[in-house]
Every structure is written in structure tokens, then in C-alpha cells.
Scaffold this active site. Structure first.
Site, mmCIF file in Angstrom:
data_model
loop_
_atom_site.group_PDB
_atom_site.id
_atom_site.type_symbol
_atom_site.label_atom_id
_atom_site.label_comp_id
_atom_site.label_asym_id
_atom_site.label_seq_id
_atom_site.Cartn_x
_atom_site.Cartn_y
_atom_site.Cartn_z
ATOM 1 N N ASN A 150 0.800 -1.228 0.000
ATOM 2 C CA ASN A 150 0.000 0.000 0.000
ATOM 3 C C ASN A 150 0.835 1.282 0.000
ATOM 4 O O ASN A 150 0.343 2.333 -0.382
ATOM 5 C CB ASN A 150 -1.000 0.002 1.160
ATOM 6 C CG ASN A 150 -0.323 0.087 2.495
ATOM 7 O OD1 ASN A 150 0.803 -0.382 2.664
ATOM 8 N ND2 ASN A 150 -0.988 0.687 3.459
ATOM 9 N N GLY A 226 2.906 -4.736 7.713
ATOM 10 C CA GLY A 226 1.870 -5.541 7.056
ATOM 11 C C GLY A 226 0.838 -6.012 8.065
ATOM 12 O O GLY A 226 0.594 -5.355 9.078
ATOM 13 N N SER A 227 0.281 -7.180 7.791
ATOM 14 C CA SER A 227 -0.843 -7.642 8.608
ATOM 15 C C SER A 227 -0.398 -8.175 9.966
ATOM 16 O O SER A 227 0.753 -8.588 10.141
ATOM 17 C CB SER A 227 -1.590 -8.757 7.871
ATOM 18 O OG SER A 227 -0.808 -9.933 7.891
ATOM 19 N N VAL A 230 0.706 -12.017 9.809
ATOM 20 C CA VAL A 230 2.078 -12.274 9.359
ATOM 21 C C VAL A 230 3.087 -11.708 10.366
ATOM 22 O O VAL A 230 4.061 -12.371 10.734
ATOM 23 C CB VAL A 230 2.303 -11.681 7.947
ATOM 24 C CG1 VAL A 230 3.757 -11.828 7.520
ATOM 25 C CG2 VAL A 230 1.387 -12.353 6.942
ATOM 26 N N GLU A 248 5.181 -3.268 12.172
ATOM 27 C CA GLU A 248 4.188 -2.196 12.129
ATOM 28 C C GLU A 248 2.962 -2.801 11.465
ATOM 29 O O GLU A 248 3.020 -3.178 10.303
ATOM 30 C CB GLU A 248 4.794 -1.054 11.298
ATOM 31 C CG GLU A 248 4.117 0.251 11.471
ATOM 32 C CD GLU A 248 3.908 0.617 12.898
ATOM 33 O OE1 GLU A 248 4.888 0.686 13.654
ATOM 34 O OE2 GLU A 248 2.745 0.808 13.285
ATOM 35 N N CYS A 282 -2.837 1.922 6.835
ATOM 36 C CA CYS A 282 -2.963 1.482 8.227
ATOM 37 C C CYS A 282 -3.359 2.631 9.138
ATOM 38 O O CYS A 282 -3.829 2.423 10.239
ATOM 39 C CB CYS A 282 -1.704 0.781 8.712
ATOM 40 S SG CYS A 282 -0.309 1.856 8.776
ATOM 41 N N GLU A 462 9.475 3.695 13.911
ATOM 42 C CA GLU A 462 10.170 3.984 12.660
ATOM 43 C C GLU A 462 10.253 5.499 12.486
ATOM 44 O O GLU A 462 9.545 6.254 13.144
ATOM 45 C CB GLU A 462 9.390 3.380 11.491
ATOM 46 C CG GLU A 462 9.223 1.884 11.634
ATOM 47 C CD GLU A 462 8.852 1.197 10.340
ATOM 48 O OE1 GLU A 462 7.657 1.000 10.097
ATOM 49 O OE2 GLU A 462 9.785 0.866 9.559
HETATM 50 C C1 UN1 Z 1 0.540 7.424 6.240
HETATM 51 O O1 UN1 Z 1 -0.544 7.433 6.779
HETATM 52 O O2 UN1 Z 1 0.879 8.372 5.556
HETATM 53 O O3 UN1 Z 1 0.918 0.840 5.933
HETATM 54 C C2 UN1 Z 1 1.513 6.331 6.364
HETATM 55 C C3 UN1 Z 1 0.513 1.944 6.266
HETATM 56 C C4 UN1 Z 1 1.371 2.716 7.222
HETATM 57 C C5 UN1 Z 1 1.897 3.952 6.647
HETATM 58 C C6 UN1 Z 1 0.893 5.025 6.641
HETATM 59 N N1 UN1 Z 1 2.439 1.887 7.699
HETATM 60 O O4 UN1 Z 1 -0.517 2.396 5.819
#
Ligand code: UN1
Length: 491
Positions: A150, A226-227, A230, A248, A282, A462
Site C-alpha cells: 500500500n 503488514g498484517s 504475518v 508495524e 494502516c 520507525e
Molecule cells: C501514512 O498514513 O501516511 O501501511 C503512512 C501503512 C502505514 C503507513 C501510513 N504503515 O498504511
């Protein structure tokens, strides 16, 4: 075109003989390239190359490593438009979002490259006279970076850049759905001067490539986005080997709207956070908690704005919302819409897949809004990762906070209010890694830490300076210039 792996400074075709077509989710007839299902042997070759390159890269002065990142930043800036178009065609987000994402990666490179000249340790007073204590930051070794589809440009960069500037070598395994962005990014690092073996790219599945990276004894750390399913598996396997793991994972991020809020601003926040990037984020605002007294008014306005969202191919400048990334995501979103209806939530708008021309060419669904959602419902607590927003109603501030926290995740939360005391109290009470006051739940800046609490995050944050908590080891040094044996009363 068949994509290749990048191992030990060479682009090599996978010997697996098995390739998958990479399709444009807005137009499934368009095959962008073929991506390999790389083998365990190829993954091990990449790990070995990274291991071999490590000692020399570790000895390369950090300012020199940083300079390579500055070069990568320049190249990415030159190719912003090309990368943005690649991103839109393989992931589906709008070109405007893609440009924003590439710019974010540029910002990360700018911030991280400068750290090559800093990477500071500390000096610490000793209880023994003529003794000097200090710390240095050292790389941890070979790191495996496993990234999602994504944000296929920004997330790899926010892992690769700090890994490299700290002196680690990398095996990069991008999501199978977005291999083209990964190849183009790797080319940029190669051209910027990253030496052979320091950054390796292996395309393929989590089952083969990911699994091999996580379990190989030469890999000292894994950073994964990711999920939850996982991520928790990786954490479990990594912990068995005693290595560092940073994950994350999911979010179920709330926007709280109190009755004194600037309603126009709040509505824009819901549209942007809930439906931007087709909700495949996310940090997406998938729950909106509205104070009861303004709920009806807000909902009427919200529906008007949702109905104005133009759905289509992200390449079209008129488009506000692109497709879902693939069939699995489509099925997942449609399944949750069914679940929501069954649970007794009320669909206010949307809820359907778009199946007539030109939308029948891709995975398009309507932006969907559920009202009268209860905290106990699955659509209120599970991550959907699509353009589906649940409205929950709260009698007052206290109940809104309670609802905001009533999920297993803890990434981002937002509040719209003019009352500074309530806003600050929300900051105190929100069980999340980042809070937004009077802006939506999404986004973040390169120089600020990013990550979540509860089931969202494992390991340090991060981005920002905090990123080095993961990518470096601290070595504590005692320099004793007394010239005498230590007094045994000092331990
Ligand atoms: C954002 O909201 O700009 O996988 C970053 C994701 C997050 C990153 C979002 N780790 O959507």
C-alpha cells in the site's frame, strides 16, 4: 517484461521458472510486467551476499554512507513523476497521492542522509576518577526488510535509508503486488553508489522468500510492515532465534468529533482519512465517533460529500478514489460490508461493487458509510483496509474517549474540537502512537517517529531519530586512564 532479482550488485533472472502477471488494478487487461516466485536458494544467495558485504560497509564512514543517500534522494527527485506513475499503475492510488508518497520518500532520504554526519552516541560521567565512558552506535548486521503493497515507495525507503546509513546490509523483500516500484527504487540505490551486496532485492512470496529471510542465521534483524497475522508469526520466529524484530501492523483509527468542532474541517478529515487511498492505509480513519447532539447534521453533510467522490482510474486527474489493489482485497471489503449489515449496522451510503463500464475493468467499490455501529461489532474493531467507515455515536467526551480506545489496535487517533483542554485531555488518554488535533488520522513527517501501541506495533518506532533504536546496537566504552588496578569497591 520479466522482473529480475538484484543480488550482489547484479540483476539476475530467477531460475524458478514461475512468474506471475502484475496487473493494473484499475484495468485488469493491462499487464505491467511479470514477477518471479524466487526460490529459497536465491534468497539464501542474497543473504550470503549481504553478509559478505557487511564488514566493509560497516567500516565505511557514516558520512560517506549518508552521501550515497543524498545521491539517491537526487535521483528520486528526478524520477518523481515516473515513480508516481508506476505506483498508480500497479497499486491503484491516485496520481496525486502517488506523487505525495514519492515526495515523502524524498523527505525521508533527506532527513536520514544527514544523520550520516551525526549518528551520535553519548558521553557519560564515571564514578571513578580519570575514567571516561562513552557510547557508539554500531550496525546490527544483515537486516531483512519486508514491506507492504500500500506504500510501495515510502515504506521501503523509510526502512532501507536508516538501515544503510547505520551500516547494515539489506535483503529487501517487497510485496508481491508491487514489485515494479521495488525494482525502480533498487535501481536508484544502485546508481547512487550503494556497493554490491549492500542492498539486495528478492521478489517472491512470503512463504518462500520471507520465511527464508526470517529464519536464516545470517540475518540479525527484521523490519516488517503488514498484517497482524504475518507480523506476529515473524515475531514468534525471530524471537526463537533471539534477533531483533520490528513490526508495524494494523490500525482501527478513530476520528472523534465533538459538538464544538469546526464541522467543515472535521468533514474534510473524514473524507480524506476514511476514503483517501481507498482506505488502504494502516492510518485510515475507519471509525468516526460523533457527539450525539450533532450526529444527524454531520451525517447528512457527510453523505453529500461522499456522493461527490469520483471513483476511477488513478491516472485520471479527475479521480478522487482509485480501485482496491486486488481480488483478495475486494472480497475482504465486500465480506465486511456483509458482516456489518448482518450485525445490524445501517448502511447510509455505498456498499456495492461498481460493475458497469469503465468500472468493470478493475476492483472498484463505492465509498461506504455505516451508521449506528456499536463497539462490540466486528466492523468497529477489525481492520477492513478499504473505503468503509463506521460511525459510532457518543453522548459526551468521556464516552467518546472510551469508544476510541475500545479496539485492540493503537496506531493513530484524531480529535476535532475548539476546546484546548479537551484536546489535551484526549492526548493524555488516547492509547495510540500518534494523535492529531484538528487534522485527520493519516500521514506523518520524516523527522517525527511513527508507529503504534497495543496490537499495532512491536519494537521501536520507525522514522525520526527513534528509528536508530532498531537499526543500531549501542556499545558502551570504558576508557580508564588511571593506570591503576580497579578498586574492588567499585563495580
Ligand atoms: C501514512 O498514513 O501516511 O501501511 C503512512 C501503512 C502505514 C503507513 C501510513 N504503515 O498504511
Amino acid at each position: 517484461m520479466r522482473l529480475k532479482n538484484f543480488i550482489n550488485g547484479e540483476w539476475v533472472e530467477s531460475s524458478s521458472g514461475s512468474f506471475a502477471p502484475n496487473r493494473n488494478p484499475a484495468d485488469l487487461d493491462q499487464v505491467l510486467c511479470e514477477t518471479p516466485h524466487s526460490t529459497e536458494e536465491e534468497t539464501v544467495a542474497a543473504i550470503k551476499a549481504a553478509r559478505k558485504a557487511f564488514p566493509k560497509w560497516k567500516e565505511t564512514p557514516a558520512p560517506q554512507r549518508g552521501r550515497i543517500l543524498f545521491q539517491a534522494m537526487k535521483l528520486l527527485l528526478d524520477r518523481l513523476e515516473d515513480l508516481a506513475r508506476t505506483l498508480t499503475s500497479e497499486e491503484g492510488k491516485t496520481l496525486r497521492d502517488s506523487r505525495g508518497e514519492v515526495q515523502r520518500a524524498i523527505n525521508v532520504l533527506e532527513f536520514t542522509a544527514g544523520e550520516g554526519r551525526k549518528l551520535r552516541g553519548a558521553t557519560i560521567p564515571s564514578e571513578i576518577p580519570r575514567t571516561f565512558i562513552y557510547t557508539v552506535r554500531e550496525p546490527i548486521g544483515v537486516v531483512g526488510l519486508i514491506t507492504p503493497w500500500n506504500f510501495p515507495v515510502a515504506i521501503p525507503v523509510w526502512k532501507i535509508a536508516p538501515a544503510l546509513v547505520s551500516g547494515n546490509t539489506v535483503v529487501f523483500k517487497p510485496a508481491e503486488l508491487t514489485p515494479l516500484c521495488a525494482v525502480k527504487l533498487t535501481e536508484i540505490f544502485q546508481e547512487a553508489g550503494v556497493p554490491p551486496g549492500v542492498l539486495n532485492l528478492v521478489l517472491g512470496s512470503g512463504k518462500v522468500v520471507g520465511h527464508t529471510i526470517v529464519n536464516h542465521p545470517d540475518v540479525s534483524g527484521i523490519s516488517f510492515t503488514g498484517s497482524n497475522e504475518v507480523g506476529c508469526g515473524i515475531y514468534e520466529q525471530g524471537s526463537r532465534r533471539g534477533i531483533r524484530v520490528q513490526c508495524e501492523m494494523g490500525g482501527k483509527n478513530p476520528i472523534v468529533i465533538l459538538e464544538d468542532a469546526d464541522l467543515d474541517l472535521a468533514l474534510e478529515g473524514v473524507i480524506q482519512g476514511g476514503y483517501g487511498s481507498t482506505g488502504q492505509r494502516c492510518t485510515a480513519a475507519s471509525r468516526v465517533i460523533i457527539q450525539e447532539s450533532i450526529a444527524e447534521k454531520m451525517l447528512a453533510e457527510l453523505v453529500k460529500r461522499i456522493e461527490k467522490i469520483r471513483i476511477g482510474d488513478g491516472m485520471n486527474p479527475e479521480t478522487d478514489m482509485g480501485p482496491l489493489v486486488d481480488k483478495n482485497q475486494l472480497n475482504r471489503v465486500m465480506e465486511y460490508i456483509k458482516i456489518g449489515k448482518k450485525e445490524g449496522a445501517r448502511i447510509v451510503c455505498g456498499g456495492e461493487r461498481l460493475q458497469t463500464t469503465p468500472h468493470d475493468r478493475g476492483f472498484f467499490v463505492q465509498p461506504t458509510l455505516f451508521d449506528h455501529v456499536k463497539a462490540s461489532m466486528r466492523i468497529a474493531s477489525e481492520e477492513i483496509f478499504g473505503p468503509v467507515v463506521s460511525v459510532l455515536r457518543a453522548r459526551n467526551f468521556e464516552e467518546a474517549v472510551e469508544l476510541a480506545n475500545a479496539v485492540p489496535f493503537g496506531l493513530s487517533a484524531s480529535i476535532y474540537t475548539q476546546d484546548i483542554s479537551k484536546a489535551m485531555r484526549f492526548v493524555d488518554l488516547a492509547e495510540v502512537g500518534k494523535v492529531h488535533i484538528n487534522s485527520s488520522t493519516i500521514g506523518g513527517e520524516a523527522q517525527a517517529p511513527f508507529g503504534g501501541t497495543k496490537a499495532t506495533g512491536i519494537g521501536p518506532r520507525e522514522q525520526g531519530l527513534e528509528v536508530f533504536e532498531f537499526y543500531t546496537e549501542i556499545k558502551t566504552v570504558y576508557l580508564d586512564y588511571t593506570g591503576k588496578k580497579r578498586d574492588s569497591s567499585f563495580y
